[in-house]
Design an enzyme around this catalytic site. Structure first.
Site, PDB file in Angstrom:
ATOM      1  N   CYS A   1      -6.996  15.664  42.296  1.00 13.78           N
ATOM      2  CA  CYS A   1      -8.660  15.421  41.841  1.00 13.78           C
ATOM      3  C   CYS A   1      -9.458  15.679  42.872  1.00 13.78           C
ATOM      4  CB  CYS A   1      -8.753  14.169  41.329  1.00 13.78           C
ATOM      5  SG  CYS A   1      -8.356  12.595  42.512  1.00 13.78           S
TER       6      CYS A   1
ATOM      7  N   GLN B   1     -15.304  13.637  47.261  1.00  9.82           N
ATOM      8  CA  GLN B   1     -16.680  13.126  46.768  1.00  9.82           C
ATOM      9  C   GLN B   1     -17.346  11.856  47.414  1.00  9.82           C
ATOM     10  OE1 GLN B   1     -16.530  13.169  42.153  1.00  9.82           O
ATOM     11  NE2 GLN B   1     -17.777  15.017  42.241  1.00  9.82           N
TER      12      GLN B   1
ATOM     13  N   GLY C   1      -8.456   5.748  36.998  1.00  7.65           N
ATOM     14  CA  GLY C   1      -8.167   6.845  35.781  1.00  7.65           C
ATOM     15  C   GLY C   1      -9.047   6.792  34.788  1.00  7.65           C
TER      16      GLY C   1
ATOM     17  N   THR D   1      -6.335  17.023  31.929  1.00 14.87           N
ATOM     18  CA  THR D   1      -6.476  15.491  31.970  1.00 14.87           C
ATOM     19  C   THR D   1      -7.125  14.984  30.935  1.00 14.87           C
ATOM     20  OG1 THR D   1      -7.841  14.059  33.496  1.00 14.87           O
ATOM     21  CG2 THR D   1      -8.957  16.208  33.084  1.00 14.87           C
TER      22      THR D   1
ATOM     23  N   ASP E   1     -12.402   8.832  27.787  1.00 14.27           N
ATOM     24  CA  ASP E   1     -13.162   8.431  28.959  1.00 14.27           C
ATOM     25  C   ASP E   1     -13.152   6.773  28.635  1.00 14.27           C
ATOM     26  OD1 ASP E   1     -14.570   7.550  31.375  1.00 14.27           O
ATOM     27  OD2 ASP E   1     -15.567   9.364  31.534  1.00 14.27           O
TER      28      ASP E   1
ATOM     29  N   ARG F   1     -14.497   4.559  30.522  1.00 15.92           N
ATOM     30  CA  ARG F   1     -15.479   3.691  31.494  1.00 15.92           C
ATOM     31  C   ARG F   1     -16.739   3.205  31.066  1.00 15.92           C
ATOM     32  NH1 ARG F   1     -15.420   8.463  36.069  1.00 15.92           N
ATOM     33  NH2 ARG F   1     -15.956   9.680  34.478  1.00 15.92           N
TER      34      ARG F   1
END
Ligand SMILES: [Zn+2]
Length: 210
Positions: free
Chosen positions: A82, A87, A109, A131, A143, A145
């Site tokens: 990744c 970053q 993740g 992914t 996602d 998050r």
């Protein structure tokens, strides 16, 4: 012996705070929070914010902010699968120069956890899924998050306006939705290698500016 520490800050949501010198010369104040949100184990994850001194956090400045989701393999072991590690390092270099806040969210993740992330990697290798497809094959959304947590952390730190360092438009929208003003969105560099080429391609397809 148990020592009761005095309140560390202006906000009851901040549980603890300590200054930590970092390699490279910068020093950051680390904050931990009591801010709710349940992890997969039912307990609230230990999200962390780090405040770096510099012009962007001085009065009159608009702080540079990076929301970084924990990636054990990338952040700690410099995984090439990744782009999280480079970053994070790029962000730390910018914070060293400008000051700002790193919000380090313990949502490994994209929120599915380390075990599921390793299973998703296995699916990517064995079945050629990307992914996002691999996460869906494991029964997860693309996602998981939650950027509301990031907004609450900023509010606890009395930060209401930010310049956001990200390629992910969801993060800016997520903050604004929760009452944080995003003055500017600054892209990070593209950190491509032969192992993460496909991962970055999938992120681009999902709307990341890469
Ligand atoms: Zn990663």
């Amino acid at each position: 012996m148990v020592i009761d520490l005095p309140p560390v800050s202006v906000s009851p949501a901040i549980k603890a705070s300590a200054e930590i010198p970092l390699a490279g010369g910068a020093s950051g104040r680390f904050y931990s929070f009591d801010i709710g949100g349940a992890g997969r184990d039912g307990k609230a994850p230990d999200h962390v914010a780090v405040r770096f001194p510099g012009p962007s956090v001085e009065p009159g400045g608009v702080p540079l902010v990076r929301i970084h989701s924990e990636c054990l393999t990338g952040d700690v072991f410099a995984s090439l699968r990744c782009d999280c590690g480079p970053q994070l390092q790029e962000s730390l270099a910018l914070f060293g120069a400008q000051g700002g806040y790193l919000l380090y969210l313990r949502q490994e993740g994209r929120g599915i956890g380390l075990v599921a992330k390793l299973k998703a990697y296995q699916l990517q290798i064995e079945q050629g899924l990307d992914t996002f497809e691999a996460n869906r094959a494991l029964g997860f959304r693309d996602d998981h998050r939650d950027y509301g947590i990031a907004a609450r952390m900023l509010q606890a730190l009395q930060v209401e306006r930010v310049r956001l360092l990200t390629n992910n438009p969801d993060k800016a929208a997520g903050l604004e939705e929760h009452g944080i003003e995003v003055d500017a969105v600054l892209p990070t560099r593209r950190h491509e290698n032969p192992h993460n080429h496909r991962y970055l391609h999938a992120k681009r397809e999902q709307g990341h500016r890469l």
